[in-house]
Design a protein around this motif. Sequence first.
Motif, mmCIF file in Angstrom:
data_model
loop_
_atom_site.group_PDB
_atom_site.id
_atom_site.type_symbol
_atom_site.label_atom_id
_atom_site.label_comp_id
_atom_site.label_asym_id
_atom_site.label_seq_id
_atom_site.Cartn_x
_atom_site.Cartn_y
_atom_site.Cartn_z
ATOM 1 N N CYS A 21 34.101 31.141 14.923
ATOM 2 C CA CYS A 21 35.070 31.591 15.931
ATOM 3 C C CYS A 21 35.274 30.549 17.018
ATOM 4 C CB CYS A 21 34.623 32.920 16.534
ATOM 5 S SG CYS A 21 34.686 34.301 15.381
ATOM 6 N N ARG A 27 39.848 34.854 15.040
ATOM 7 C CA ARG A 27 39.451 36.181 15.501
ATOM 8 C C ARG A 27 38.217 36.611 14.717
ATOM 9 N NH1 ARG A 27 44.861 35.941 14.594
ATOM 10 N NH2 ARG A 27 46.210 36.394 16.361
ATOM 11 N N SER A 29 37.595 39.498 13.555
ATOM 12 C CA SER A 29 38.050 40.306 12.415
ATOM 13 C C SER A 29 38.501 39.434 11.248
ATOM 14 C CB SER A 29 39.178 41.251 12.836
ATOM 15 O OG SER A 29 40.284 40.518 13.346
ATOM 16 N N GLU A 30 39.102 38.274 11.534
ATOM 17 C CA GLU A 30 39.521 37.357 10.467
ATOM 18 C C GLU A 30 38.305 36.771 9.746
ATOM 19 O OE1 GLU A 30 43.658 35.398 12.050
ATOM 20 O OE2 GLU A 30 41.814 34.689 12.992
ATOM 21 N N LYS A 53 43.347 38.673 8.400
ATOM 22 C CA LYS A 53 43.102 40.031 8.885
ATOM 23 C C LYS A 53 42.913 40.969 7.698
ATOM 24 C CE LYS A 53 45.373 39.774 13.327
ATOM 25 N NZ LYS A 53 46.415 40.311 14.178
ATOM 26 N N HIS A 131 36.545 38.266 21.750
ATOM 27 C CA HIS A 131 37.612 37.266 21.866
ATOM 28 C C HIS A 131 37.212 36.093 22.769
ATOM 29 C CE1 HIS A 131 40.675 38.786 19.366
ATOM 30 N NE2 HIS A 131 41.692 38.354 20.077
ATOM 31 N N ARG A 134 37.597 32.854 20.893
ATOM 32 C CA ARG A 134 39.005 32.484 20.720
ATOM 33 C C ARG A 134 39.571 31.936 22.037
ATOM 34 N NH1 ARG A 134 42.715 33.138 16.879
ATOM 35 N NH2 ARG A 134 44.866 33.683 17.393
ATOM 36 N N ASN A 157 48.614 32.058 15.966
ATOM 37 C CA ASN A 157 49.336 33.082 16.730
ATOM 38 C C ASN A 157 50.817 33.029 16.399
ATOM 39 O OD1 ASN A 157 46.838 33.333 18.044
ATOM 40 N ND2 ASN A 157 47.851 33.923 19.934
ATOM 41 N N TYR A 164 44.956 34.141 25.924
ATOM 42 C CA TYR A 164 43.646 33.582 25.602
ATOM 43 C C TYR A 164 43.193 32.480 26.535
ATOM 44 C CZ TYR A 164 44.447 36.052 21.256
ATOM 45 O OH TYR A 164 44.707 37.016 20.334
#
Length: 186
Positions: A21, A27, A29-30, A53, A131, A134, A157, A164
């Motif tokens: 990350c 992310r 989650s990714e 994702k 986050h 990120r 993005n 961010y």
Amino acid sequence: DWLVSNLRIKGLRDVCIFLVCVETGARVSEVLTGLNKNFKKNSKGVWTFGISKSKNNPRYVGIQPYLAKLINQYINTERRRITDNSPEFEYLFVSSKGFTKGGRLSYGAFRANLKEAGEKAGMDPASIMTHLARGTKATQMVIEGKTKEEARIALGNKVTINPYVDYDNPELVRYTGKAIYYIDEE
């Protein structure tokens, strides 16, 4: 070896997730939905990891050599103990216990481990968000002179990176790094 022994995050799996990350701006989650088969060297000999994702249509990000070494170490130790590296277990970062053992590590489990590491580093657990990595990468890119458009594309993005980047407090990036990485400046 120094980095792993000095990170306050427990377990090689979680160290690898956190560093993917931070290094790529992905992310959480990714990273957690990344498949084992999508961590590989490309035709130029560069380690890459397909993040997404969902399991379909991964976006490949470059993995630094030191981090590829750590991920391979995780695969050959912690992951092997859990899954015997059977193709039946498709996710790279797997759960190590309970009824989900060998399945995809949950966002909540990783988040809890990250908050615990932040608390050990003397940070307020309420301020630790997944986050952060990120945001750290986005702010670092701006500090290094990347345009917002270059950073947006690198982070995957669709619209903007503004949420961010901490434009008012870029030193927070260095503070977070020092706290989590156990770096002392004299």
